[in-house]
Design an enzyme around this catalytic site. Sequence first.
Site, PDB file in Angstrom:
ATOM      1  N   THR A 220       0.817  -1.211   0.000  1.00 18.74           N
ATOM      2  CA  THR A 220       0.000   0.000   0.000  1.00 18.74           C
ATOM      3  C   THR A 220       0.849   1.258   0.000  1.00 18.74           C
ATOM      4  OG1 THR A 220      -1.589   1.270   1.344  1.00 18.74           O
ATOM      5  CG2 THR A 220      -0.095  -0.170   2.512  1.00 18.74           C
ATOM      6  N   ASP A 221       0.260   2.370  -0.480  1.00 17.21           N
ATOM      7  CA  ASP A 221       0.948   3.658  -0.422  1.00 17.21           C
ATOM      8  C   ASP A 221       0.990   4.222   0.995  1.00 17.21           C
ATOM      9  OD1 ASP A 221      -1.742   4.314  -0.165  1.00 17.21           O
ATOM     10  OD2 ASP A 221      -1.765   5.788  -1.778  1.00 17.21           O
ATOM     11  N   GLU A 222       0.200   3.642   1.903  1.00 22.58           N
ATOM     12  CA  GLU A 222       0.142   4.188   3.259  1.00 22.58           C
ATOM     13  C   GLU A 222       1.444   4.015   4.029  1.00 22.58           C
ATOM     14  OE1 GLU A 222      -3.408   3.742   5.564  1.00 22.58           O
ATOM     15  OE2 GLU A 222      -4.586   3.175   3.813  1.00 22.58           O
TER      16      GLU A 222
ATOM     17  N   TYR B   9      -2.055  -0.304  10.967  1.00 26.11           N
ATOM     18  CA  TYR B   9      -2.161  -0.975   9.667  1.00 26.11           C
ATOM     19  C   TYR B   9      -0.944  -0.686   8.798  1.00 26.11           C
ATOM     20  CZ  TYR B   9      -3.235  -1.351   4.720  1.00 26.11           C
ATOM     21  OH  TYR B   9      -3.146  -1.608   3.372  1.00 26.11           O
ATOM     22  N   SER B  10      -0.661   0.597   8.578  1.00 29.68           N
ATOM     23  CA  SER B  10       0.438   0.931   7.668  1.00 29.68           C
ATOM     24  C   SER B  10       1.789   0.510   8.238  1.00 29.68           C
ATOM     25  CB  SER B  10       0.432   2.426   7.338  1.00 29.68           C
ATOM     26  OG  SER B  10       0.500   3.224   8.500  1.00 29.68           O
TER      27      SER B  10
ATOM     28  N   LYS C 258       2.152  -3.147   7.392  1.00 27.57           N
ATOM     29  CA  LYS C 258       2.443  -3.323   5.966  1.00 27.57           C
ATOM     30  C   LYS C 258       3.882  -2.895   5.664  1.00 27.57           C
ATOM     31  CE  LYS C 258       0.303  -4.591   2.997  1.00 27.57           C
ATOM     32  NZ  LYS C 258       0.151  -5.966   2.449  1.00 27.57           N
TER      33      LYS C 258
ATOM     34  N   LYS D 112     -15.151   0.264   3.668  1.00 26.56           N
ATOM     35  CA  LYS D 112     -14.365   1.276   2.972  1.00 26.56           C
ATOM     36  C   LYS D 112     -15.273   2.400   2.476  1.00 26.56           C
ATOM     37  CE  LYS D 112     -10.490  -1.209   3.138  1.00 26.56           C
ATOM     38  NZ  LYS D 112      -9.189  -0.785   3.634  1.00 26.56           N
TER      39      LYS D 112
END
Length: 353
Positions: free
Chosen positions: A132-134, A158-159, A162, A197
């Site tokens: 992800t970009d996060e 979360y980020s 990841k 979402k």
Amino acid sequence: MILVTGGAGFIGANFVLDWLKGSDEPVLNVDKLTYAGNLGTLKSLKDDTRHVFARADICDREAIDALLEQHKPRAILHFAAESHVDRSIHGPAEFVQTNVVGTFILLEAARMYWSKLPEDEKQAFRFLHVSTDEVYGSLSSTDPQFSETTPYAPNSPYSATKAGSDHLVRAYHHTYGLPVLTTNCSNNYGPYQFPEKLIPLMIANALNGKPLPVYGDGQNVRDWLYVGDHCSAIREVLARGALGETYNVGGWNEKKNLEVVHTLCDLLDKAKPKSSGSYRDQITYVKDRPGHDRRYAIDARKLERELGWKPAETFDTGLAKTVQWYLDNQAWADEVASGDYRRWVETNYAQRA
């Protein structure tokens, strides 16, 4: 055969369906079937012998080893992840377990499997990690877009998990030579997305006459990527990506959250008008979530320059397709929005009212 983890989730299922539309190569679909995994998404493949489903947890090394030994895939595409920021705030432990520990166990299993392959199969094998970009953190309105060399600065559980999984994948390439590829995508939307979402939640709430909860001032910016475009990018990276490289996948569609909600309401006003007023009347502002990143934006030029990929959908065309899909498939949405999910949504948004 390819092995797909998380192939009953939103992006994974779309990828499996997309893959089997354009290829006769079988898919071994490995999914734990948590709340976000839904075999109903894959019902069109029920009698398709090219689709082999195995209910298994990526944290179960014995199960993963057995599946690799039995099916001997030429590639692993790793979609499986806990992926919702709000859930990671309420319960980070599951995110650490799945995203970090699960990726580690999968990498270990893949490394042992790959090391024993005949040399030609070993050279052809790939481990593609979907991220992800996060992981890059938050941008101001004037900052340049995220590139593949942007330093990691995750701001949510979360980020952070990841980011940890990305680092493990990189380390297994540089330490052990495992032939890995990593993609970091922006916000996906499209058919079969779980309605926690933003876009599917707003569609579901609008149609059910419920408030449309917008966090904070609604000015948080995201880059929006139609899931079908994401699938095509992953196919290109799998086929031609350079080993050990990362590719950012974006839609070139930076939109403020409130702008997205307004556009959704306008599409619904035309497609399924209310008896009076507009769906915009249902918009309500709720307390922002902790650590809410202000802006994400992806620079996807490397993917276009090196592999010739760019998105086929604009935000307008992709969103119109998405709204129509949900209108045509309300039974699917109602089914996944029952039980534990419904209770979680009520708890999450009640706390922000």
